[in-house]
Write an enzyme that holds these catalytic residues in place. Structure first.
Site, short mmCIF file in Angstrom:
data_model
loop_
_atom_site.label_atom_id
_atom_site.label_comp_id
_atom_site.label_asym_id
_atom_site.label_seq_id
_atom_site.Cartn_x
_atom_site.Cartn_y
_atom_site.Cartn_z
N HIS A 277 0.84 -1.21 0.00
CA HIS A 277 0.00 0.00 0.00
C HIS A 277 0.88 1.26 0.00
O HIS A 277 0.71 2.15 -0.83
CB HIS A 277 -0.91 -0.03 1.24
N GLU A 278 1.85 1.30 0.90
CA GLU A 278 2.69 2.50 1.00
C GLU A 278 3.57 2.66 -0.23
O GLU A 278 3.70 3.77 -0.76
CB GLU A 278 3.55 2.46 2.27
ZN ZN Z 1 -2.85 5.13 2.09
#
Ligand code: ZN
Ligand code: ADP
Length: 628
Positions: free
Chosen positions: A434-435
């Site tokens: 996600h990051e």
């Molecule tokens: Zn996020």
């Protein structure tokens, strides 16, 4: 909760007070009853003396320690019929006893009958005691309720509610980053120090200055600096302290404050959060607030009540000048407005320099680098930041604050306390993707701000964070920058989708999606950046209780509303597709970055860019990225 207690109080008070009077009437003691005599007719003391001189008085019974007498007199014209008359005696009449003795009048003094007095006393006390007890219980119970009107207990203490500092000790040098405001207010110092200079040429000295700006920008500090420079006392009170639940308390506080100020002129009065009292009158839906209006009226009266050359200057602070009653802004009141905004880069450097004065910074620490990392920080945030860094330094037993502590402190001020990192697991992997998704979209989209660092160390609510360096010098934001930001914000969700599949996406993107919706809505309704054309479809979102907010809502038709929604969806979808495309096309480097991130917990922007550059072309960005 608050309202229901208020109602209870307001209804209970009159009920108990009425009870008190009724009962007091029933228990009151009467001298005529005490003596067993019924003396219905009253006689004045003067008439009594006449009767005495005429020899008509036969006996006098004194009651209540000599304050009342029942006088027996005869009427010679009516066959010497006996009358009982009641006389209230003056308290100091020693010669009267002498006179009565000479006239040979039977004199009797009756002691205050104890039982009667006791009953009387009890009768008088019982209801006050009950009243106080009931109120006490009420207050005790209500102050147990969080946010309940427990402060109502303080209503008698109106005098203690404002602070006075004889010498603030703050100078203009201690205020930085708000140069225009300082310049404007320099003059006020002269008004306080040498009013003659202005009055001699017939100039009217302004009474009030309104400082407008968000919290923490140094409005209080600035007001203190004015008092400090002029060497006059500083009175301060917060608008919210004027507004109490008992009508009239606020107004009496205003009176007290001005009375004290006049005694100490020349001086400066600072009213923080003036919007708490100064909102437009009669704008409340469902009835106004009497107490607030009375307080405001009192404030206006006081401001009109003194001459400009009395040597009192009132400085008020607010974040919402738009809600203030127009009467406050009229000439002779707060007719000068000074904007105090969050500092820009140069301003932040100035504020940091002020607060670094009493701190030990390592020589390699660059104030400018800190200032560049902290766009949007107010003076108070910056002061807090340096303090946090100093605390961290002490905790780590270092000699001086280094860039490491500063950096940790910035993260802490922006994102909250650091948590413990997760152990390697599927969740950690998902957060890493996600990051990295945010970071890679941010790196590969030309108009996106550069990545400063990516981390898996949780902070506050966030379980992982990607930091970007916004370009503030520019001031204005273009349409393509906004679309780039939307794509970047969706990079996290896009990575979850591409790598784990549609069914595995998580709630972790909630915050991102909120930001996207907000940005897209503003593009359509405020900045005219959609197919609807250059229309502003929304005012500054007012508050509902001002009445205005309700009206604004329906400025456009149902049809436009539907089209706005469609445009917002289209913009968000465009960003989403862009983000997914970038993730799909860069899967290899993403996998490598995720492994590295899980191993190292944090990757800084420079390293991130270098790794990506091994696989694909990274667009140049012109922002300065501070090195950690
Ligand atoms: Zn996020
Ligand atoms: P406001 O009244 O605008 O909410 P304050 O004056 O109470 O803000 O600011 C709180 C603290 O933040 C100040 O005591 C000071 O330490 C710091 N501060 C805020 N603005 C500045 C500034 N412009 N220059 C220096 N310090 C500042």
């Amino acid at each position: 909760m608050k309202i229901s207690w208020r109602i209870v109080l307001l209804w209970t008070l009159p009920a108990l007070v009425i009870g008190f009077f009724l009962w007091q009437g029933a228990f009151a003691s009467n001298p005529a009853e005490m003596g067993g005599n019924t003396a219905s007719t009253r006689m004045t003391y003067g008439r009594f003396l006449e009767y005495l001189d005429a020899g008509r008085v036969t006996s006098v019974d004194l009651y209540e320690g000599g304050r009342t007498a029942i006088v027996q007199a005869v009427d010679p014209q009516l066959d010497n019929r006996v009358q009982n008359l009641r006389v209230d005696l003056p308290t100091k009449a020693p010669e009267l006893i002498e006179k009565l003795r000479k006239a040979n009048v039977r004199l009797e003094s009756h002691p205050i009958r104890n039982d009667g007095a006791l009953w009387g006393l009890l009768g008088n006390l019982i209801f006050p005691v009950l009243l106080i007890g009931a109120l006490f219980l009420l207050f005790r119970r209500s102050s147990n309720i969080p946010g309940g009107p427990g402060q109502a207990m303080n209503f008698g203490k109106s005098r203690a509610r404002f602070q006075m500092e004889a010498k603030t000790g703050v100078k203009f040098d201690d205020v930085a980053g708000i140069e225009e405001a300082k310049e404007e207010l320099q003059e006020v110092v002269t008004f306080l120090k040498q009013p003659e200079r202005f009055t001699a040429v017939g100039a009217r000295i302004p009474k009030g200055v309104l400082l407008v700006g968000p919290p923490g920008t140094g409005k209080t500090l600035l007001a203190k600096a004015i008092a400090g420079e002029a060497g006059v006392p500083f009175f301060s009170i917060s608008g919210s302290e004027f507004v109490e639940m008992f009508v009239g308390v606020g107004a009496s506080r205003v009176r007290d404050l001005f009375k004290k100020a006049k005694e100490n002129a020349p001086c400066l009065i600072f009213i923080d959060e003036i919007d708490a009292v100064g909102r437009q009158r009669g704008a409340g839906i469902g009835g106004g607030n009497d107490e607030r209006e009375q307080t405001l009226n009192q404030l206006l009266t006081e401001m009109d009540g003194f001459e400009g050359n009395t040597g009192i200057i009132i400085i008020a602070a607010t974040n919402r000048p738009d809600v203030l009653d127009a009467a406050l802004l009229r000439p002779g009141r707060f007719d000068r407005q000074v904007i105090v905004d969050a500092p820009d880069l140069k301003g932040r450097i100035g504020v940091l320099e002020v607060h670094a004065r009493n701190k030990k910074l390592a020589p390699e620490v660059s104030i400018e680098a800190i200032a560049r990392r902290t766009p949007g920080f107010t003076g108070a945030d910056l002061a807090n930041l340096l303090n946090e860094a100093a605390i961290l330094t002490a905790r780590r037993r270092k000699e001086a604050i280094t860039m490491h502590e500063i950096d940790d402190a910035v993260d802490r001020v922006i994102a909250g306390m650091e948590g413990t990192p997760l152990v390697d697991s599927k969740t950690k992997r998902l957060i890493a993707y996600h990051e990295v998704g945010h970071a890679i979209v941010g790196t590969l989209v030309k108009d996106h701000d550069p990545v400063q660092k990516v981390t898996l160390i949780p902070r506050g609510q966030a379980r992982g964070l990607t930091w970007f360096v916004p370009d503030e010098e520019q001031g204005l934001v273009t349409r393509s920058q906004l679309i780039a930001r939307i794509a970047g914000a969706l990079g996290g969700r896009a990575a979850e989708e591409e790598i784990f599949g549609h069914d595995e996406v998580t709630t972790g993107a909630g915050g991102d999606l909120q930001q996207v919706a907000e940005m897209a809505r503003q593009m359509v309704t405020r900045y005219g950046m959609s197919d609807l054309g250059p229309l502003s479809l929304e005012g500054q979102g007012g508050e509902v209780f001002l009445g205005g907010g309700l009206m604004n809502r329906a400025e456009y038709s149902e049809e436009i509303a539907t089209r706005i929604d469609a445009q917002i969806r289209e913009i968000a979808e465009r960003g989403h597709q862009l983000a997914r495309k970038i993730i799909r096309e860069n899967r290899e480097v993403i996998d490598r970055l995720v492994d590295l991130l899980i191993e190292k917990e944090t990757i800084d922007g420079e390293e991130f860019r270098q790794i990506v550059a091994e696989y694909t072309e990274v667009p140049e960005k012109d922002q300065f990225v501070p090195q950690l």
